[in-house]
Design an enzyme around this catalytic site. Structure first.
Site, PDB file in Angstrom:
ATOM      1  N   SER A  74       0.794  -1.235   0.000  1.00 17.40           N
ATOM      2  CA  SER A  74       0.000   0.000   0.000  1.00 17.40           C
ATOM      3  C   SER A  74       0.823   1.279   0.000  1.00 17.40           C
ATOM      4  O   SER A  74       0.255   2.360  -0.172  1.00 17.40           O
ATOM      5  CB  SER A  74      -0.973  -0.006   1.181  1.00 17.40           C
ATOM      6  OG  SER A  74      -2.017  -0.919   0.936  1.00 17.40           O
ATOM      7  N   LYS A 216       2.612   6.961   4.780  1.00 14.50           N
ATOM      8  CA  LYS A 216       1.734   5.906   4.262  1.00 14.50           C
ATOM      9  C   LYS A 216       2.261   4.556   4.725  1.00 14.50           C
ATOM     10  O   LYS A 216       3.449   4.262   4.603  1.00 14.50           O
ATOM     11  CB  LYS A 216       1.682   5.932   2.729  1.00 14.50           C
ATOM     12  CG  LYS A 216       0.705   4.886   2.157  1.00 14.50           C
ATOM     13  CD  LYS A 216      -0.725   5.242   2.465  1.00 14.50           C
ATOM     14  CE  LYS A 216      -1.688   4.092   2.220  1.00 14.50           C
ATOM     15  NZ  LYS A 216      -1.653   3.081   3.332  1.00 14.50           N
ATOM     16  N   THR A 217       1.343   3.749   5.226  1.00 17.44           N
ATOM     17  CA  THR A 217       1.661   2.388   5.650  1.00 17.44           C
ATOM     18  C   THR A 217       1.622   1.435   4.463  1.00 17.44           C
ATOM     19  O   THR A 217       1.082   1.757   3.405  1.00 17.44           O
ATOM     20  CB  THR A 217       0.649   1.906   6.691  1.00 17.44           C
ATOM     21  OG1 THR A 217      -0.668   2.047   6.132  1.00 17.44           O
ATOM     22  CG2 THR A 217       0.743   2.709   7.984  1.00 17.44           C
ATOM     23  N   GLY A 218       2.161   0.258   4.677  1.00 17.14           N
ATOM     24  CA  GLY A 218       2.083  -0.806   3.676  1.00 17.14           C
ATOM     25  C   GLY A 218       2.383  -2.141   4.328  1.00 17.14           C
ATOM     26  O   GLY A 218       3.348  -2.246   5.091  1.00 17.14           O
TER      27      GLY A 218
END
Length: 289
Positions: A74, A216-218
């Site tokens: 993501s 932003k996470t992923g």
């Protein structure tokens, strides 16, 4: 010298210069160090910091991992948001793509979300739909221009879904993540400033100490270990200074690593590094960015 500055001086003293060589982009030297003992990390974790114009990257953890490519998952929503705006597939933060009524694991995904809501909830169905509206050749050209990792979208539309960014063919290193972010937010990536401003608003993650953080996470599954590995990438804005971009990636061969835990690790590290990052960032150029 107060305790915070003593800790910062200790961290700075333990950093060692290592020269890095990579691909198509000119790469600064590495200044490598270990995570502070007070911050617990999974065994395979690396954090990278970079500010435009710096002669070196600040790297914590295993320096070799800063150059290793991982699935972006993501974190790719950073670039796909800009491609959606640039191509006109979405018009702004309030853009909706239509919820099909399918029940998803996360309650925040089970409705007709806006672009900003989809970004902040990391809504996969929304971004599958968005990427599916893009022209494949346009996506390939954009990733090539950004030097986005291996830029491999070879599984485009396989099984009816654009999943090249989810546990698939596309790979990127932490070093490359911060370079892409620096290009985007320094105006060198070719995206319109108003679209970059929309992305910045979507990435807003509140304050950490005296800094404003954007990220932003992923999260994705490592198919060799069958456990989750995760990212948190973004930047901090320091009053009167240039931005400092960061990327942290963590994995553990014996357990899941969540992006929420890495985000907390990164925030704790930034708090300890405040004096170092203040010095590292330098002053904002007169032209700004």
């Amino acid at each position: 010298m107060n305790l915070v500055l003593q800790k910062a001086a200790g961290l700075a003293a333990c950093l060692v210069l290592v020269f890095a060589v990579a691909g198509c982009r000119s790469v600064p030297e590495y200044r490598c160090g270990q995570f502070p003992a007070s911050i617990e990390t999974p065994p395979e974790t690396v954090a990278v910091f970079y500010t435009p114009g710096a002669s070196e990257l600040l790297v914590f953890g295993d320096c070799a991992l800063a150059r290793e490519r991982f699935i972006p998952c993501s974190t790719f929503k950073i670039v796909s948001t800009l491609m959606g705006l640039d191509s006109g597939m979405v018009s702004g933060k309030s853009a909706r793509l239509g919820y099909d009524g399918q029940k998803h694991e996360y309650e925040a995904w089970n409705r007709d979300v806006t672009l900003q809501e989809a970004f902040q909830a990391s809504c996969v169905w929304y971004y599958k739909k968005l990427v599916g509206k893009l022209d494949k050749s346009y996506v390939q050209r954009t990733l090539d221009r950004l030097h986005y990792g291996n830029a491999d979208i070879s599984v485009w539309n396989r099984n009816g879904h654009n999943v090249f960014w989810i546990e698939s063919s596309l790979l990127i290193s932490p070093e490359e993540q911060v370079a892409v972010l620096a290009d985007i937010f320094s105006g060198g990536a070719g995206f319109r400033p108003e679209h970059v401003a929309i992305l910045r608003d979507c990435m807003d993650a509140g304050t950490v100490g005296d800094f404003r953080m954007y990220g932003k996470t992923g999260t994705g599954r490592n198919h060799n270990t069958n456990f989750l590995e995760s990212w948190y990438v973004g930047f901090v804005e320091i009053p009167g200074k240039d931005r400092v971009f960061f990327a942290i990636h963590g994995a553990d061969p014996k357990r899941n690593v969540t992006s929420a835990s890495l985000r907390e690790t990164l925030a704790a590290l930034i708090r300890q590094l405040e004096p170092i990052l203040q010095e590292y960032a330098g002053n904002i150029p007169e032209s700004g960015s």
